[in-house]
Design a protein around this motif. Sequence first.
Motif, PDB file in Angstrom:
ATOM      1  N   ARG A  24       0.841  -1.318   0.129  1.00  0.00           N
ATOM      2  CA  ARG A  24       0.068   0.069  -0.067  1.00  0.00           C
ATOM      3  C   ARG A  24       0.966   1.295  -0.097  1.00  0.00           C
ATOM      4  O   ARG A  24       0.238   2.215  -0.467  1.00  0.00           O
ATOM      5  CB  ARG A  24      -1.044  -0.032   1.172  1.00  0.00           C
ATOM      6  CG  ARG A  24      -2.246  -0.674   0.849  1.00  0.00           C
ATOM      7  CD  ARG A  24      -3.171  -0.563   2.198  1.00  0.00           C
ATOM      8  NE  ARG A  24      -2.675  -1.460   3.117  1.00  0.00           N
ATOM      9  CZ  ARG A  24      -2.888  -1.508   4.499  1.00  0.00           C
ATOM     10  NH1 ARG A  24      -3.325  -0.421   5.060  1.00  0.00           N
ATOM     11  NH2 ARG A  24      -2.403  -2.350   5.364  1.00  0.00           N
ATOM     12  N   GLY A  25       2.099   1.089   0.369  1.00  0.00           N
ATOM     13  CA  GLY A  25       2.815   2.479   0.710  1.00  0.00           C
ATOM     14  C   GLY A  25       3.628   2.594  -0.548  1.00  0.00           C
ATOM     15  O   GLY A  25       4.543   3.630  -0.522  1.00  0.00           O
ATOM     16  N   ILE A  26       3.958   1.652  -1.737  1.00  0.00           N
ATOM     17  CA  ILE A  26       4.861   1.574  -2.522  1.00  0.00           C
ATOM     18  C   ILE A  26       4.388   2.716  -3.558  1.00  0.00           C
ATOM     19  O   ILE A  26       3.362   2.853  -3.642  1.00  0.00           O
ATOM     20  CB  ILE A  26       4.833   0.424  -3.394  1.00  0.00           C
ATOM     21  CG1 ILE A  26       5.699  -0.700  -2.614  1.00  0.00           C
ATOM     22  CG2 ILE A  26       5.519   0.803  -4.746  1.00  0.00           C
ATOM     23  CD1 ILE A  26       5.762  -1.923  -3.240  1.00  0.00           C
ATOM     24  N   ILE A  27       5.406   3.804  -4.099  1.00  0.00           N
ATOM     25  CA  ILE A  27       5.140   4.671  -4.905  1.00  0.00           C
ATOM     26  C   ILE A  27       5.678   4.168  -6.068  1.00  0.00           C
ATOM     27  O   ILE A  27       6.825   4.117  -6.067  1.00  0.00           O
ATOM     28  CB  ILE A  27       5.791   6.043  -4.461  1.00  0.00           C
ATOM     29  CG1 ILE A  27       5.122   6.592  -3.126  1.00  0.00           C
ATOM     30  CG2 ILE A  27       5.548   7.202  -5.520  1.00  0.00           C
ATOM     31  CD1 ILE A  27       5.646   7.823  -2.419  1.00  0.00           C
ATOM     32  N   GLY A  28       4.802   4.410  -7.130  1.00  0.00           N
ATOM     33  CA  GLY A  28       5.141   3.657  -8.385  1.00  0.00           C
ATOM     34  C   GLY A  28       6.148   4.688  -9.200  1.00  0.00           C
ATOM     35  O   GLY A  28       6.377   5.830  -8.558  1.00  0.00           O
ATOM     36  N   SER A  29       6.822   4.369 -10.308  1.00  0.00           N
ATOM     37  CA  SER A  29       7.778   5.512 -10.826  1.00  0.00           C
ATOM     38  C   SER A  29       7.126   6.349 -11.443  1.00  0.00           C
ATOM     39  O   SER A  29       6.261   6.523 -12.368  1.00  0.00           O
ATOM     40  CB  SER A  29       8.529   4.543 -11.881  1.00  0.00           C
ATOM     41  OG  SER A  29       9.291   5.409 -12.889  1.00  0.00           O
ATOM     42  N   LEU A  32       7.772   6.954 -15.361  1.00  0.00           N
ATOM     43  CA  LEU A  32       6.805   6.226 -16.084  1.00  0.00           C
ATOM     44  C   LEU A  32       5.259   6.829 -16.005  1.00  0.00           C
ATOM     45  O   LEU A  32       5.052   6.542 -17.350  1.00  0.00           O
ATOM     46  CB  LEU A  32       6.909   4.517 -15.721  1.00  0.00           C
ATOM     47  CG  LEU A  32       8.214   3.731 -15.735  1.00  0.00           C
ATOM     48  CD1 LEU A  32       8.078   2.466 -15.209  1.00  0.00           C
ATOM     49  CD2 LEU A  32       9.060   3.937 -17.002  1.00  0.00           C
ATOM     50  N   ARG A  33       5.028   7.072 -15.282  1.00  0.00           N
ATOM     51  CA  ARG A  33       3.761   8.284 -15.253  1.00  0.00           C
ATOM     52  C   ARG A  33       3.931   8.977 -16.323  1.00  0.00           C
ATOM     53  O   ARG A  33       2.879   9.368 -17.207  1.00  0.00           O
ATOM     54  CB  ARG A  33       3.244   8.486 -14.012  1.00  0.00           C
ATOM     55  CG  ARG A  33       1.899   9.132 -13.741  1.00  0.00           C
ATOM     56  CD  ARG A  33       1.595   9.625 -12.582  1.00  0.00           C
ATOM     57  NE  ARG A  33       2.808  10.919 -12.296  1.00  0.00           N
ATOM     58  CZ  ARG A  33       2.258  12.140 -12.750  1.00  0.00           C
ATOM     59  NH1 ARG A  33       1.500  12.415 -13.591  1.00  0.00           N
ATOM     60  NH2 ARG A  33       3.098  13.140 -12.415  1.00  0.00           N
ATOM     61  N   ILE A  34       4.922   9.946 -16.062  1.00  0.00           N
ATOM     62  CA  ILE A  34       5.169  11.018 -17.210  1.00  0.00           C
ATOM     63  C   ILE A  34       5.073  10.410 -18.442  1.00  0.00           C
ATOM     64  O   ILE A  34       4.721  10.932 -19.559  1.00  0.00           O
ATOM     65  CB  ILE A  34       6.295  11.910 -16.795  1.00  0.00           C
ATOM     66  CG1 ILE A  34       6.054  12.538 -15.565  1.00  0.00           C
ATOM     67  CG2 ILE A  34       6.667  12.898 -17.799  1.00  0.00           C
ATOM     68  CD1 ILE A  34       7.213  13.325 -14.844  1.00  0.00           C
ATOM     69  N   ALA A  35       5.872   9.216 -18.744  1.00  0.00           N
ATOM     70  CA  ALA A  35       6.207   8.841 -19.997  1.00  0.00           C
ATOM     71  C   ALA A  35       4.868   8.253 -20.502  1.00  0.00           C
ATOM     72  O   ALA A  35       4.630   8.416 -21.780  1.00  0.00           O
ATOM     73  CB  ALA A  35       7.380   7.585 -19.833  1.00  0.00           C
TER      74      ALA A  35
END
Length: 434
Positions: A24-29, A32-35
């Motif tokens: 639950r606490g992991i922040i994704g890249s 990659l979101r911007i890409a």
Amino acid sequence: MTDRTQTVDRRGTVDDASLSRLARGIIGSEVLRIAAEIRSLIAAGQPVCNLTVGDFDPREFPLPDSLLEGVHRALRAGHTNYPPSNGVLELRQAAARFTERELGLAVPVESVLVAGGARPLIYATYRTLVDPGDTVAFPVPSWNNNHYAYLTGAVPLPLPVTREHDFHPVPEQVEAILPRVRLLALCTPLNPTGTRMSPAALEQICRAVVAENRRREERGERPVFLLFDQVYWSLDFDTPRPPTPAGLVPEVAPYTVALDAISKSLAATGLRVGWSIAAPAVTARMSDLLGHVGAWAPKAEQIATAEFLDDPTAFAAFRRTMHQRLHERLDLLHQGLERLRSQGHPVEAVKPEGTLYLSARFDLFGRRLGGRELRTNEDIRRLLLEQAGIGVVPFQAFGLSREDGWVRLSVGGVAVVAIEAGLERLAAALRRLE
Ligand SMILES: Cc1ncc(COP(=O)(O)O)c(C=O)c1O
């Protein structure tokens, strides 16, 4: 038995709250979101100079022919089964010979661990050396240390860095915090800034690690370790043989985990081969850990990499080609931004020293477009994308909380003409700002 395909609803009542605290606490890249956002703009037909991902477009940066042929040959020869979980012996030996030849360090093969790129090795380093609650220090901005610290339950100790010191920590800063630290993570040349650490600073930091560990040994305490990420070493433009911790201060070798990989140096991000060099006791446990994760590099890639590393002529020629292709793009961007600066626009860029990245600052805070004021780095990122068709990654994606307009520009996925067009759109967009 039925031959009909069944559609199963897998959602049920399972949502984020059903997951572990860690998940639950992991922040994704963020990158990659911007890409992904940029891909949808490109799909909608908008011209975009995509300077976001730290990857190479194979059309602009193909990997070495002989490496590719080596993979084909190894596959045809039947190397399609599991490799040994710590890496095929030929590659571990070749990596040791390569390190001796290119970096001047003799390495016993028991110190070499091979995995599927540098990432699993970074993860294994953290998990092998750091207990939950231990402190891990790293410069901000830097690549992903905040995430690896989170995954380990470590206490992150971000070291703020400045342009004045090439975005690397200064020795006095490190010396002040070292007594509290279990792992110090350094990388040079650095992602995201493209700047190298001075050998004198690195040497002083290594001496401080050795001195700290002498004190800890007397008190019977566990040592502090240095994670030295050198995946960009061969993309340092001006230093044929960059200094290493063990080369500068031999006594630091037992406390150092050095990382290398073909991802960036050979433009082979998709082949997934990396290796670490550490004390045999550290290497053995990292190997046990990664054996359970199954994060080994594919066997054919390992065999082809071993052959390539043993070919100094091919390596040197490829390195020259990479430098030329990267320089062409980075210099164009750097000069273009400096030209805009000389015309009075609030932009600046740092002279590239290595990697595929350029640090640039768009100090557009308080400026307006269409009545909308620019207040944050994210506002500036959006403006650059929407008004100039330039995709950038703010330093926030690399753990920095300061909003000061610094961003990373990555040139691995762009042609020279795309940069030229992007700079023209940028100049026009800056002129439109109120
Ligand atoms: C500093 C640094 N280390 C390691 C990696 C990961 O390399 P690999 O693709 O070999 O996992 C990256 C990727 O961007 C990086 O920038």
